[in-house]
Design a protein around this motif. Structure first.
Motif: not given
Length: 144
Positions: A70-72, A97-101, A103-116
């Motif tokens: 599981v990941s967030l 991050f705390e909630i992810a841990r 609930r047993g998530a083993e990773g967190v990831w996201l995407g954003t625009e290069m210009e942001n």
């Protein structure tokens, strides 16, 4: 830091989302979508509340796949214009991050625009490792 309360919003907290300032999210809150988001346990949202008013948020969705733990995925982080650079975006993201841990998530990831640049600086300050990827979208093809 200001007198801010950071709270995870749950199923019974729809009014908090509906009362959020119009410019907190990218678009106006759609009541049916907000209710469905809160009802789905795979979704999570943390609000920074000041005097009963939301001033920042971070939302995410827990992802499962047959061959991965599981990941967030962090959907979005936002802060009202007059409340930026006060640590609220960091605080709501850390709470995710705390909630992810929890609930047993083993990773967190996201995407954003290069210009942001502000978002990229925030995520680096939280220990995120920037990875360059291609991102594809079909929003126009799926229109209403």
């Amino acid at each position: 830091m200001d007198d801010i309360e950071y709270i995870e919003v749950g199923k019974g907290d729809l009014p908090r989302l509906l009362d959020a300032p119009a410019d907190l999210f990218d678009n106006p809150v759609i009541p049916e979508e907000a209710e469905a988001f809160l009802a789905d346990p795979a979704n999570v949202i943390v609000l920074a509340m000041e005097g009963g008013r939301a001033v920042a948020f971070a939302s995410g969705t827990f992802l499962r796949h047959p061959d991965k733990p599981v990941s967030l995925f962090i959907n979005e982080v936002g802060t009202l214009e007059g409340h930026r650079r006060r640590g609220h975006a960091s605080a709501v993201t850390r709470r995710l991050f705390e909630i992810a841990r929890e609930r047993g998530a083993e990773g967190v990831w996201l995407g954003t625009e290069m210009e942001n640049a502000p978002a990229r600086a925030l995520y680096r300050s939280l220990g995120g490792v920037e990875q360059i990827s291609a991102l594809y979208g079909w929003d126009e093809a799926f229109g209403p």
